[in-house]
Motif scaffolding. Structure first.
Motif, PDB file in Angstrom:
ATOM      1  N   LEU A 189       0.807  -1.218   0.000  1.00  0.00           N
ATOM      2  CA  LEU A 189       0.000   0.000   0.000  1.00  0.00           C
ATOM      3  C   LEU A 189       0.842   1.271   0.000  1.00  0.00           C
ATOM      4  N   LEU A 190       2.021   1.221   0.590  1.00  0.00           N
ATOM      5  CA  LEU A 190       2.909   2.389   0.522  1.00  0.00           C
ATOM      6  C   LEU A 190       3.383   2.634  -0.905  1.00  0.00           C
ATOM      7  N   LYS A 191       3.614   1.564  -1.672  1.00  0.00           N
ATOM      8  CA  LYS A 191       3.976   1.729  -3.090  1.00  0.00           C
ATOM      9  C   LYS A 191       2.836   2.371  -3.854  1.00  0.00           C
ATOM     10  N   LEU A 192       1.606   1.938  -3.556  1.00  0.00           N
ATOM     11  CA  LEU A 192       0.451   2.525  -4.216  1.00  0.00           C
ATOM     12  C   LEU A 192       0.244   3.974  -3.790  1.00  0.00           C
ATOM     13  N   LYS A 193       0.455   4.241  -2.520  1.00  0.00           N
ATOM     14  CA  LYS A 193       0.304   5.603  -2.010  1.00  0.00           C
ATOM     15  C   LYS A 193       1.255   6.554  -2.719  1.00  0.00           C
ATOM     16  N   ALA A 194       2.470   6.085  -2.993  1.00  0.00           N
ATOM     17  CA  ALA A 194       3.459   6.915  -3.693  1.00  0.00           C
ATOM     18  C   ALA A 194       3.013   7.242  -5.111  1.00  0.00           C
ATOM     19  N   LEU A 195       2.115   6.431  -5.664  1.00  0.00           N
ATOM     20  CA  LEU A 195       1.586   6.654  -7.008  1.00  0.00           C
ATOM     21  C   LEU A 195       0.268   7.426  -6.988  1.00  0.00           C
ATOM     22  N   GLY A 196      -0.164   7.826  -5.796  1.00  0.00           N
ATOM     23  CA  GLY A 196      -1.361   8.643  -5.674  1.00  0.00           C
ATOM     24  C   GLY A 196      -2.609   7.918  -5.215  1.00  0.00           C
ATOM     25  N   VAL A 197      -2.516   6.609  -4.974  1.00  0.00           N
ATOM     26  CA  VAL A 197      -3.696   5.858  -4.533  1.00  0.00           C
ATOM     27  C   VAL A 197      -4.046   6.240  -3.097  1.00  0.00           C
ATOM     28  N   LYS A 198      -5.311   6.523  -2.863  1.00  0.00           N
ATOM     29  CA  LYS A 198      -5.771   6.869  -1.521  1.00  0.00           C
ATOM     30  C   LYS A 198      -6.635   5.787  -0.885  1.00  0.00           C
ATOM     31  N   THR A 199      -7.249   4.927  -1.735  1.00  0.00           N
ATOM     32  CA  THR A 199      -8.211   3.967  -1.202  1.00  0.00           C
ATOM     33  C   THR A 199      -8.048   2.615  -1.880  1.00  0.00           C
ATOM     34  N   TYR A 200      -8.150   1.557  -1.073  1.00  0.00           N
ATOM     35  CA  TYR A 200      -7.985   0.175  -1.522  1.00  0.00           C
ATOM     36  C   TYR A 200      -9.195  -0.602  -1.028  1.00  0.00           C
ATOM     37  N   VAL A 201      -9.998  -1.084  -1.960  1.00  0.00           N
ATOM     38  CA  VAL A 201     -11.197  -1.846  -1.596  1.00  0.00           C
ATOM     39  C   VAL A 201     -10.849  -3.324  -1.572  1.00  0.00           C
ATOM     40  N   ASP A 202     -10.943  -3.917  -0.387  1.00  0.00           N
ATOM     41  CA  ASP A 202     -10.657  -5.341  -0.228  1.00  0.00           C
ATOM     42  C   ASP A 202     -11.946  -6.121  -0.474  1.00  0.00           C
ATOM     43  N   ALA A 203     -11.929  -6.899  -1.550  1.00  0.00           N
ATOM     44  CA  ALA A 203     -13.139  -7.623  -1.985  1.00  0.00           C
ATOM     45  C   ALA A 203     -13.204  -9.029  -1.419  1.00  0.00           C
ATOM     46  N   THR A 204     -12.545  -9.266  -0.299  1.00  0.00           N
ATOM     47  CA  THR A 204     -12.523 -10.586   0.321  1.00  0.00           C
ATOM     48  C   THR A 204     -13.810 -10.800   1.105  1.00  0.00           C
ATOM     49  N   ALA A 205     -14.607 -11.754   0.666  1.00  0.00           N
ATOM     50  CA  ALA A 205     -15.898 -12.008   1.307  1.00  0.00           C
ATOM     51  C   ALA A 205     -15.725 -12.816   2.593  1.00  0.00           C
ATOM     52  N   ASN A 206     -16.844 -13.056   3.268  1.00  0.00           N
ATOM     53  CA  ASN A 206     -16.820 -13.720   4.570  1.00  0.00           C
ATOM     54  C   ASN A 206     -16.210 -15.118   4.521  1.00  0.00           C
ATOM     55  N   ASP A 207     -16.288 -15.777   3.365  1.00  0.00           N
ATOM     56  CA  ASP A 207     -15.804 -17.152   3.236  1.00  0.00           C
ATOM     57  C   ASP A 207     -14.454 -17.249   2.537  1.00  0.00           C
ATOM     58  N   GLN A 208     -13.729 -16.117   2.447  1.00  0.00           N
ATOM     59  CA  GLN A 208     -12.464 -16.096   1.719  1.00  0.00           C
ATOM     60  C   GLN A 208     -11.266 -15.720   2.586  1.00  0.00           C
ATOM     61  N   GLY A 209     -11.458 -15.739   3.907  1.00  0.00           N
ATOM     62  CA  GLY A 209     -10.335 -15.426   4.793  1.00  0.00           C
ATOM     63  C   GLY A 209     -10.248 -13.969   5.191  1.00  0.00           C
ATOM     64  N   ARG A 210     -11.356 -13.277   5.196  1.00  0.00           N
ATOM     65  CA  ARG A 210     -11.414 -11.854   5.556  1.00  0.00           C
ATOM     66  C   ARG A 210     -10.841 -11.606   6.953  1.00  0.00           C
ATOM     67  N   GLN A 211     -10.012 -10.541   7.093  1.00  0.00           N
ATOM     68  CA  GLN A 211      -9.344 -10.246   8.368  1.00  0.00           C
ATOM     69  C   GLN A 211      -9.467  -8.752   8.692  1.00  0.00           C
ATOM     70  N   PRO A 212     -10.638  -8.276   9.114  1.00  0.00           N
ATOM     71  CA  PRO A 212     -10.834  -6.830   9.275  1.00  0.00           C
ATOM     72  C   PRO A 212      -9.898  -6.168  10.274  1.00  0.00           C
ATOM     73  N   GLU A 213      -9.560  -6.869  11.359  1.00  0.00           N
ATOM     74  CA  GLU A 213      -8.659  -6.250  12.340  1.00  0.00           C
ATOM     75  C   GLU A 213      -7.272  -6.026  11.750  1.00  0.00           C
ATOM     76  N   ILE A 214      -6.824  -6.955  10.922  1.00  0.00           N
ATOM     77  CA  ILE A 214      -5.533  -6.796  10.255  1.00  0.00           C
ATOM     78  C   ILE A 214      -5.594  -5.643   9.260  1.00  0.00           C
ATOM     79  N   TYR A 215      -6.700  -5.545   8.532  1.00  0.00           N
ATOM     80  CA  TYR A 215      -6.841  -4.437   7.579  1.00  0.00           C
ATOM     81  C   TYR A 215      -6.740  -3.090   8.293  1.00  0.00           C
ATOM     82  N   LYS A 216      -7.343  -3.014   9.469  1.00  0.00           N
ATOM     83  CA  LYS A 216      -7.315  -1.754  10.213  1.00  0.00           C
ATOM     84  C   LYS A 216      -5.893  -1.360  10.565  1.00  0.00           C
TER      85      LYS A 216
END
Length: 328
Positions: free
Chosen positions: A56-83
Motif C-alpha cells: 500500500l505504501l507503493k500505491l500511495k506513492a503513485l497517488g492511490v488513496k483507497t484500496y477496496v478489499d473484496a474478500t468475502a466472509n468465506d475467503q479469509g477476511r481479516q478486518p482487524e488486520i486491515y485496520k
C-alpha cells in the motif's frame, strides 16, 4: 437509511475523500478449507501486515488513496488486520460483507441451513448487521457487499445472496460489487439486482475484463451499472484473456462514451492464506504483471497510446469510485 458516508476499516469518510481508488483487490485470501490447514500453515499476522503495508505504501506513492478489499466472509477476511495496515500505511481500506460463488465459496454451511428453512432473512440479517453495526465484535463496518455467480449460471444459492445484498443496499446505500466467473453472467447479475430494487448507480459488476465481446459489455452497461475491468495483469489463467487483447476493447469502450461507467483494478492477492503456492514455471510469465502498481506502470500508458485522455483516466480511477459510493 441511505448513507452517503463510506465505511472504511478506520471509520467513516465522505465519498470525495476516496481519491484514486482500486475497487477490487485483496490484502489476504484463502479458499474455504485453509483454516483447517493451520497446524501446518498458521495465519502469520505479522507477515500479512508487513506485506500489506509495503504494497500500500507503493500505491500511495503513485497517488492511490483507497484500496477496496473484496474478500468475502468465506475467503479469509481479516478486518482487524486491515485496520492495522490502514493505520500504518495511511491508505483508506474498505472491507466487504458477502459470500463468494457456490462452487468455491462457503456454500456448505448455508446449503445445510436451507434444508431446515429459508435462509433469505438470515443472510439479510448478517449483511445488514456487518454494514450498520460491524463485523463480529470489532466495530469495523463493511463498506461494500461482495457477491458472486458461477460460470454460465446464477444458482439458487447465489440468487438468495444476491437478493439479500439488494435488500441491504436499498436500506443502507452501501454499494454491491460482484464476481463473475470466466466472463459470464454480467448482464444477468445486473438484471437480477436491478429488478430486486437495487440502485444501479451503486452496483459494480466485476471481472468484466474476462470477456472481450463488446456486446457483452454493452448488454451489461444498459442496466446503468458500473463495470469493473479488475483482473488486469492476470492472464491466460482462470479464463482470463491477455492484457494486450484487453487494451483495444477497453479503449474502444472508453472512447465510445462509457468512461463514466468503468473502473480498473487487478483482483490482486497480496498474501495467500494457507500453504505457499507452488506456481508452475510455465505460468509465471502469464502473471508477471499481476500486481497492484500494474495499472500505473503498464495499463494507463497502453490506454494513452490508444487515444484515451488523461481526463478519461482520472474519471475511471477517481471520479467513478466516488460516484459509486455517492450513488451518482
Amino acid at each position: 437509511m441511505n448513507q452517503t458516508k463510506v465505511n472504511t476499516v478506520t471509520g467513516q469518510i465522505m465519498p470525495e475523500e476516496l481519491g484514486i481508488t482500486l475497487m477490487h483487490e485483496h490484502i489476504c485470501y484463502g479458499y474455504p478449507g485453509w483454516e483447517g490447514d493451520q497446524t501446518i500453515a498458521p495465519l502469520d499476522r505479522e507477515s500479512v501486515i508487513n506485506n500489506g503495508v509495503e504494497a500500500l505504501l507503493k500505491l500511495k506513492a503513485l497517488g492511490v488513496k483507497t484500496y477496496v478489499d473484496a474478500t468475502a466472509n468465506d475467503q479469509g477476511r481479516q478486518p482487524e488486520i486491515y485496520k492495522e495496515i490502514a493505520e500504518k500505511s495511511g491508505v483508506n481500506i474498505l472491507c466487504s460483507t458477502g459470500y463468494y460463488y457456490e462452487e468455491e465459496g462457503g456454500s456448505a454451511y448455508w446449503n445445510f441451513r436451507s434444508t431446515l428453512g429459508d435462509i433469505s432473512d438470515e443472510l439479510y440479517e448478517l449483511f445488514y448487521t456487518e454494514v450498520t453495526r460491524g463485523i463480529r465484535d470489532t466495530g469495523i463496518k463493511a463498506g461494500v457487499i461482495k457477491v458472486g455467480s458461477s460460470k454460465g449460471e446464477i444458482t439458487e444459492y447465489e440468487k438468495r445472496i444476491f437478493l439479500a445484498a439488494a435488500r441491504v443496499q436499498k436500506e443502507t446505500g452501501v454499494p454491491i460489487i460482484t464476481h463473475t466467473t470466466e466472463g459470464s453472467m454480467g448482464p444477468e447479475q445486473a438484471k437480477l439486482l436491478v429488478e430486486a430494487g437495487a440502485d444501479p448507480k451503486r452496483i459494480q459488476i466485476g471481472h468484466m475484463s474476462d470477456n472481450l465481446d463488446i456486446n457483452y459489455q454493452l448488454e451489461t452497461l444498459k442496466y446503468g451499472v458500473y463495470v469493473s475491468w479488475d483482473r488486469m495483469g492476470l492472464q491466460g489463467l482462470a479464463g482470463c484473456p491477455m492484457d494486450e487483447q484487453r487494451y483495444d476493447v477497453l479503449a474502444e469502450l472508453i472512447k465510445s462514451g462509457h468512461a463514466d461507467k468503468i473502473m480498473i483494478a487487478h483482483d490482486y492477492i497480496i498474501t495467500w492464506l494457507g500453504r505457499p503456492l507452488k506456481i508452475p514455471e510455465q505460468a509465471l510469465p502469464l502473471i508477471a504483471n499481476w500486481y497492484p502498481t500494474h495499472l500505473f506502470e503498464h495499463v494507463i500508458p497502453a490506454l494513452k497510446e490508444r487515444g484515451v485522455t488523461d481526463e478519461q483516466i482520472h474519471t475511471i480511477i477517481a471520479d467513478n469510485p466516488r460516484r459509486l459510493f455517492a450513488g451518482e
